[in-house]
Design a protein around this motif. Structure first.
Motif, PDB file in Angstrom:
ATOM      1  N   MET A 149      29.641 -14.023   9.070  1.00  0.00           N
ATOM      2  CA  MET A 149      30.117 -14.526   9.759  1.00  0.00           C
ATOM      3  C   MET A 149      29.793 -14.177  11.213  1.00  0.00           C
ATOM      4  O   MET A 149      30.451 -15.412  11.826  1.00  0.00           O
ATOM      5  N   PRO A 155      36.430  -8.326  12.059  1.00  0.00           N
ATOM      6  CA  PRO A 155      37.880  -7.370  11.620  1.00  0.00           C
ATOM      7  C   PRO A 155      36.916  -5.936  11.415  1.00  0.00           C
ATOM      8  O   PRO A 155      37.560  -4.509  11.261  1.00  0.00           O
ATOM      9  N   CYS A 190      35.908  -5.818   5.846  1.00  0.00           N
ATOM     10  CA  CYS A 190      35.332  -7.405   6.028  1.00  0.00           C
ATOM     11  C   CYS A 190      35.651  -7.965   4.573  1.00  0.00           C
ATOM     12  O   CYS A 190      35.504  -8.124   3.993  1.00  0.00           O
TER      13      CYS A 190
HETATM   14  S1  SF4 Z   1      34.292  -9.223   9.477  1.00  0.00           S
HETATM   15 FE1  SF4 Z   1      32.310  -9.657   7.706  1.00  0.00          FE
HETATM   16  S2  SF4 Z   1      31.635 -11.445   8.079  1.00  0.00           S
HETATM   17 FE2  SF4 Z   1      32.604 -10.851  10.357  1.00  0.00          FE
HETATM   18  S3  SF4 Z   1      31.583 -10.264  11.647  1.00  0.00           S
HETATM   19 FE3  SF4 Z   1      32.472  -7.786  10.606  1.00  0.00          FE
HETATM   20  S4  SF4 Z   1      30.685  -8.235   8.714  1.00  0.00           S
HETATM   21 FE4  SF4 Z   1      30.476  -9.668   9.857  1.00  0.00          FE
END
Ligand code: SF4
Ligand code: SF4
Lengths: 314, 399
Positions: A149, A155, A190
């Motif tokens: 995303m 996170p 994530c």
């Molecule tokens: S939390 Fe997951 S979806 Fe968001 S930037 Fe990090 S890897 Fe990508």
């Protein structure tokens, strides 16, 4: 329409020796003055920003196509991309939009991504999730492609103990494979399961060696082991070695190596349903900007405050 | 085993456990090393590929054991230091070399397990030279290393490896003991926070988890001290012995009760709240395929029976020892139940079938190779412990 423009509208990138920025500047300042001006910070800005009707992307130069709202979406996004690349990186805001009504669940984007990034078995950047709901006969079904995303508030970044994952100046969450220790904390953090660990498999693992009988086996094995070009660097997988990215966490990076060359991400160009869009949301004329301001837009797990840069149209 | 420790030669100042008895540690250790070396060999040659871990359940048996060992190592020292220095339970002080050495051995095992769990283990030093202090793992590693230094310094002084006059040594030892309290406390809280801060995993993401880690660590730690006292107390005919055992039994039992309380708070609020992403993981713990690891191993064998034994038979060393043993050994079921079920709950619907590979599934069950590696680590711990007990002046009386 000139030949240059014609080529640009179909491919988005082209050789156009007559319309380079350099020639434009040359006309403006004369050859001798050009070197002096280009050497100054102001000159560099001029190089980067002054003329937005022509562009230099990677090794290519061309004319930025006019905005044609009737053009095929890929053509239009190529133009959007060319325009965005004229800006300073920090001024761009790359977003991806996925139209769930158009996705047919063919998984072509998944495979394109695997091929583009030469992903080994067990590593996937963009699976297509299938959701079903209701009770027969009142049932519904949809396909949800799920890239990283590229969260504005990711996170996965603060939990990394060694700073091996970070948000780059364009807002894309990157990996530094050489730094990563493979603790997999980011994978647990994530919320979208968008990270996978590279356990070091190859597709030829366990195949019997049968010279002459299994045609193409050696070539396939060689192909698997030579570099991919994530982050503009070559990462090969020599046999018997466990060098990065083996042992690391891996993730989608919006095909940065392609973007830098003015080419749309592999999943976007491969999507047979024209369901995936990509561009700079800081450009009011970009296709994606129009899409993400429509009322039927949503993002996954919005409540977590991760501010994803992947939008879904439902 | 406890009964054989009664010294047949009570007048002798040294050797409460004969050589033959302490040798059991390294003998078993060598056997475990041999069995476990197969797993270690696979780990060294093929990385994490032969494990049952994957990308959806990236932490499993090894991380569970790491946290378990941290609970033991820190909990035992926290309880011991508090009792001896803050509560002035002086009679316990003679176990200091033993408690320190046990903590040190367990610490080495914990660090080895977590090292083996890294995908790029040779880069472990990155955490020291490129630290990111927003990460709980950074804090955990730093505190753990600091804790190791304190332990080594204490051991060096207690065992007389570093020579200095006694008064000075006692002063420094006291200082180190006091220092170990906040560092140990921090280490436990931070290891709970490694999970607690992960907003993506609703069942982990609660402020009570680090506190639950603390209480569990104190329960496991006091159980370990009780076990050590029952196994190695110098003069088992003395009234001191019975008093120490009785008191430690009470303390362990109360910590176990506190553990039940904190776990129940988490459990009830989760189930009552009814948030599916939280309850799904909780249901997996309570009624999933490994329900027995929670109900039978942990609740029945690790908590219920020990509490009864400790409250009603806590003054009898044999029963106290059995209760402590049960509690200490089965505590690993708690850490495994903290780590695995939460990860085995999909974050998005359809993930399990979207892209199929052995490393992309949610049905994690630790495999033989992972267990063998654990055996290797315990074998190594056993050898270090056995040889330490044999060659270092650990079982001497220190008053
Ligand atoms: S939390 Fe997951 S979806 Fe968001 S930037 Fe990090 S890897 Fe990508
Ligand atoms: S796996 Fe790598 S990128 Fe992820 S948290 Fe650990 S060190 Fe950082």
């Amino acid at each position: 329409m000139s030949q240059v423009e014609e080529k640009t509208t179909t491919t988005g990138t082209t050789d156009a020796p007559d319309s380079t920025r350099r020639s434009f500047l040359r006309t403006l300042f004369g050859t001798a003055g050009l070197a002096a001006v280009a050497a100054t910070p102001a000159g560099r800005m001029l190089e980067d920003k002054t003329d937005i009707s022509v562009y230099t992307i990677g090794r290519q130069t061309g004319a930025v196509p006019e905005i044609d709202t009737d053009a095929d979406v890929i053509t239009r996004m190529n133009g959007d991309l060319a325009r965005a690349l004229q800006k300073q990186p920090a001024e761009r805001r790359w977003v991806m939009v996925i139209d769930l009504r158009k996705c047919v669940g063919c998984h072509a984007c998944t495979i394109a991504c695997v091929a583009e990034n030469k992903l080994p078995p067990g590593v996937v950047y963009r699976p297509v999730l299938e959701e079903e709901w209701g009770t027969y006969p009142n049932v519904g079904r949809r396909f949800v492609p799920r890239p990283c995303m590229q969260c504005d508030n990711p996170p996965c970044v603060p939990v990394c103990p060694v700073g091996a994952t970070f948000t780059n100046e364009e807002g894309i969450v990157e990996m530094n494979y050489e730094r990563c220790i493979g603790c997999r904390y980011c994978i647990t953090a994530c919320p979208y399961s968008a990270r996978t660990a590279d356990f070091g498999f190859t597709y030829n693992d366990g195949l019997p060696i049968a010279d002459g009988l299994i045609i193409g086996q050696t070539t396939a094995d060689d192909y698997e082991r030579i570099s991919n070009f994530e982050y503009g660097r070559g990462y090969d997988r020599p046999e018997g070695e466990r060098s990065s990215p083996i042992g690391n966490a891996r993730k989608c990076h919006f095909c940065q190596h392609r973007i830098k060359e003015g080419v749309l991400p592999a999943c976007v160009t491969t999507c047979i349903g024209r369901a995936t869009y990509f561009g700079d949301a800081n450009d009011s004329f970009a296709l994606v900007t129009g899409l993400i301001t429509s009322p039927n837009v949503m993002r996954l797990k919005e409540e977590l405050g991760t501010e994803p840069r992947v939008y879904y149209l439902a | 085993m406890a009964d054989t420790t009664i010294d047949a030669r009570p007048k002798k100042r040294r050797i409460q456990f004969t050589w033959r008895n302490t040798d059991i540690f390294w003998v078993i250790g060598v056997v475990l090393l041999l069995i476990g070396s197969i797993g270690l060999y696979q780990r060294m040659t093929q990385g994490l590929a032969p494990t049952a871990l994957g990308s959806y359940v990236p932490w499993g048996l090894w991380v569970g054991f790491y946290d378990y060992l941290v609970w033991l190592e820190v909990g035992s020292l926290l309880v011991f230091t508090t009792l001896v220095y803050l509560v002035s339970f002086k009679r316990l002080a003679q176990l200091k070399p033993l408690v320190l050495f046990t903590g040190f051995t367990v610490l080495l095992m914990a660090l080895l397990i977590v090292l083996l769990d890294l995908g790029q283990a040779t880069r472990f030093w990155h955490v020291i030279i490129y630290p990111t202090f927003s990460s709980m793992i950074t804090w955990m590693v730093w505190l753990h290393i600091l804790y190791m230094f304190i332990l080594v310094a204490e051991l060096a002084l207690v065992l007389g490896i570093v020579k200095m006059n006694e008064a000075r040594a006692a002063k420094i030892l006291k200082l180190l003991a006091y220092l170990s309290l906040p560092i140990g406390l921090g280490l436990i809280i931070v290891s709970g926070s490694v999970f607690g801060v992960v907003a993506a995993r609703p069942l982990w993401n609660t402020s009570s988890l680090p506190l639950m880690f603390l209480v569990s660590s104190l329960a496991a730690g006091s159980g370990l001290i009780l076990l050590l006292a029952v196994l190695f107390w110098p003069d088992k005919k003395s009234t001191d012995y019975v008093e120490v055992v009785t008191r430690l039994s009470r303390i362990t039992a109360w910590f176990l009760l506190a553990g039940i309380f904190s776990a129940s708070v988490i459990g009830f609020t989760t189930l009552y709240g009814g948030n599916p992403s939280r309850t799904a993981a909780m249901q997996l713990i309570l009624t999933g395929p490994f329900w027995w690891s929670f109900w039978i191993v942990h609740v029945l064998l690790g908590v219920f029976i020990p509490i009864l034994l400790l409250f009603f038979r806590g003054h009898q060393p044999k029963w106290a020892g059995i209760a402590a043993f049960l509690s200490v050994v089965t505590f690993v079921a708690v850490t495994l139940n903290v780590v695995i079920p939460v990860l085995a709950t999909p974050e998005l619907e359809g993930l399990a079938t979207a892209f199929v590979h052995a490393k992309l599934n949610f049905d994690y069950v630790p495999n033989l190779m992972e267990w063998q590696t654990i055996l290797f680590v315990f074998g190594l711990g056993g050898v270090i412990y056995g040889l330490g007990l044999r060659w270092l002046p650990i079982l001497e009386k220190k008053n």
